[in-house]
Design a protein around this motif. Structure first.
Motif, PDB file in Angstrom:
ATOM      1  N   THR A  37       0.835  -1.191   0.000  1.00 26.82           N
ATOM      2  CA  THR A  37       0.000   0.000   0.000  1.00 26.82           C
ATOM      3  C   THR A  37       0.876   1.251   0.000  1.00 26.82           C
ATOM      4  O   THR A  37       2.104   1.167   0.053  1.00 26.82           O
ATOM      5  CB  THR A  37      -0.954   0.001   1.222  1.00 26.82           C
ATOM      6  OG1 THR A  37      -1.955   0.995   1.026  1.00 26.82           O
ATOM      7  CG2 THR A  37      -0.216   0.263   2.520  1.00 26.82           C
ATOM      8  N   VAL A  38       0.235   2.401  -0.069  1.00 24.36           N
ATOM      9  CA  VAL A  38       0.928   3.685   0.058  1.00 24.36           C
ATOM     10  C   VAL A  38       0.298   4.402   1.245  1.00 24.36           C
ATOM     11  O   VAL A  38      -0.906   4.660   1.258  1.00 24.36           O
ATOM     12  CB  VAL A  38       0.809   4.536  -1.220  1.00 24.36           C
ATOM     13  CG1 VAL A  38       1.463   5.898  -1.015  1.00 24.36           C
ATOM     14  CG2 VAL A  38       1.419   3.809  -2.407  1.00 24.36           C
ATOM     15  N   LYS A  39       1.123   4.692   2.263  1.00 25.79           N
ATOM     16  CA  LYS A  39       0.642   5.357   3.474  1.00 25.79           C
ATOM     17  C   LYS A  39       1.418   6.652   3.650  1.00 25.79           C
ATOM     18  O   LYS A  39       2.648   6.636   3.704  1.00 25.79           O
ATOM     19  CB  LYS A  39       0.843   4.438   4.680  1.00 25.79           C
ATOM     20  CG  LYS A  39       0.289   4.978   5.972  1.00 25.79           C
ATOM     21  CD  LYS A  39       0.467   3.968   7.091  1.00 25.79           C
ATOM     22  CE  LYS A  39      -0.022   4.525   8.404  1.00 25.79           C
ATOM     23  NZ  LYS A  39       0.219   3.578   9.501  1.00 25.79           N
ATOM     24  N   LYS A  40       0.690   7.754   3.709  1.00 25.66           N
ATOM     25  CA  LYS A  40       1.297   9.081   3.851  1.00 25.66           C
ATOM     26  C   LYS A  40       2.348   9.325   2.770  1.00 25.66           C
ATOM     27  O   LYS A  40       3.431   9.842   3.026  1.00 25.66           O
ATOM     28  CB  LYS A  40       1.897   9.259   5.243  1.00 25.66           C
ATOM     29  CG  LYS A  40       0.876   9.177   6.360  1.00 25.66           C
ATOM     30  CD  LYS A  40       1.519   9.329   7.726  1.00 25.66           C
ATOM     31  CE  LYS A  40       0.480   9.145   8.810  1.00 25.66           C
ATOM     32  NZ  LYS A  40       1.081   9.114  10.144  1.00 25.66           N
ATOM     33  N   GLY A  41       2.032   8.886   1.552  1.00 22.86           N
ATOM     34  CA  GLY A  41       2.913   9.113   0.413  1.00 22.86           C
ATOM     35  C   GLY A  41       4.079   8.144   0.290  1.00 22.86           C
ATOM     36  O   GLY A  41       4.867   8.247  -0.640  1.00 22.86           O
ATOM     37  N   GLN A  42       4.203   7.209   1.225  1.00 26.19           N
ATOM     38  CA  GLN A  42       5.313   6.256   1.220  1.00 26.19           C
ATOM     39  C   GLN A  42       4.815   4.851   0.878  1.00 26.19           C
ATOM     40  O   GLN A  42       3.882   4.363   1.519  1.00 26.19           O
ATOM     41  CB  GLN A  42       5.993   6.216   2.593  1.00 26.19           C
ATOM     42  CG  GLN A  42       6.577   7.530   3.040  1.00 26.19           C
ATOM     43  CD  GLN A  42       7.705   8.008   2.135  1.00 26.19           C
ATOM     44  OE1 GLN A  42       8.556   7.232   1.746  1.00 26.19           O
ATOM     45  NE2 GLN A  42       7.675   9.273   1.797  1.00 26.19           N
ATOM     46  N   PRO A  43       5.429   4.177  -0.102  1.00 27.32           N
ATOM     47  CA  PRO A  43       5.067   2.784  -0.388  1.00 27.32           C
ATOM     48  C   PRO A  43       5.578   1.875   0.734  1.00 27.32           C
ATOM     49  O   PRO A  43       6.769   1.880   1.042  1.00 27.32           O
ATOM     50  CB  PRO A  43       5.780   2.465  -1.703  1.00 27.32           C
ATOM     51  CG  PRO A  43       6.367   3.744  -2.187  1.00 27.32           C
ATOM     52  CD  PRO A  43       6.415   4.695  -1.039  1.00 27.32           C
ATOM     53  N   VAL A  44       4.653   1.162   1.367  1.00 25.97           N
ATOM     54  CA  VAL A  44       4.985   0.289   2.493  1.00 25.97           C
ATOM     55  C   VAL A  44       4.321  -1.075   2.317  1.00 25.97           C
ATOM     56  O   VAL A  44       3.431  -1.243   1.489  1.00 25.97           O
ATOM     57  CB  VAL A  44       4.562   0.906   3.846  1.00 25.97           C
ATOM     58  CG1 VAL A  44       5.386   2.150   4.162  1.00 25.97           C
ATOM     59  CG2 VAL A  44       3.081   1.213   3.868  1.00 25.97           C
ATOM     60  N   VAL A  45       4.761  -2.023   3.139  1.00 27.53           N
ATOM     61  CA  VAL A  45       4.243  -3.388   3.093  1.00 27.53           C
ATOM     62  C   VAL A  45       3.877  -3.830   4.498  1.00 27.53           C
ATOM     63  O   VAL A  45       4.600  -3.535   5.461  1.00 27.53           O
ATOM     64  CB  VAL A  45       5.302  -4.353   2.503  1.00 27.53           C
ATOM     65  CG1 VAL A  45       4.789  -5.776   2.475  1.00 27.53           C
ATOM     66  CG2 VAL A  45       5.730  -3.918   1.117  1.00 27.53           C
ATOM     67  N   SER A  46       2.748  -4.519   4.605  1.00 27.11           N
ATOM     68  CA  SER A  46       2.386  -5.229   5.828  1.00 27.11           C
ATOM     69  C   SER A  46       2.661  -6.698   5.557  1.00 27.11           C
ATOM     70  O   SER A  46       2.247  -7.227   4.518  1.00 27.11           O
ATOM     71  CB  SER A  46       0.896  -5.058   6.143  1.00 27.11           C
ATOM     72  OG  SER A  46       0.573  -3.712   6.367  1.00 27.11           O
TER      73      SER A  46
END
Length: 129
Positions: A37-46
């Motif tokens: 996903t993208v959270k607060k403009g940053q691509p991240v992974v759970s």
């Protein structure tokens, strides 16, 4: 059956516990997931592991490190690599899904219900009976 996410943390050091949970429960391991996903403009992974339901009790836990690991396609990192190596060691393919960020939901429980719905719809986990 009860299916529930159990959040370990965002993955900074919690990823090591997630990996150990998978290894210690290899006989119950059902799946390994990477929610992109993208959270607060940053691509991240759970990163998450799903265990088979308990017997008795019919409780299916989904352990997760939520949105704290950088997306490796943007920023390679050791935590993501360790998870991939552990999944391979356990004979599991990691299922990659693009999802909405948790910040789009009013409550964290709604976010996890959304993910469970996606996982059921794609038959990664069984539907309620």
């Amino acid at each position: 059956m009860i299916q529930r996410f159990i959040e370990l943390g965002e993955g900074y050091s919690d990823i090591y516990e997630l990996i150990e949970l998978a290894r210690a429960n290899r006989h119950r391991l059902s799946g390994c997931f990477a929610f992109h996903t993208v959270k607060k403009g940053q691509p991240v992974v759970s990163l998450a592991v799903v265990l088979h339901p308990t017997d008795p009790g019919d409780f299916q836990p989904i352990y997760v490190c939520r949105e704290g690991i950088p997306d490796p396609s943007v920023k390679p990192n050791k935590r993501y690599e360790l998870f991939m190596e552990a999944a391979k060691e356990l004979g599991m393919d990691v299922i990659h899904l693009d999802v909405k960020p948790s910040t789009m939901f009013a409550e964290l429980d709604l976010y996890y219900q959304h993910l469970i719905g996606i996982m059921r719809m794609n038959r990664f986990i069984p539907p309620l009976q």
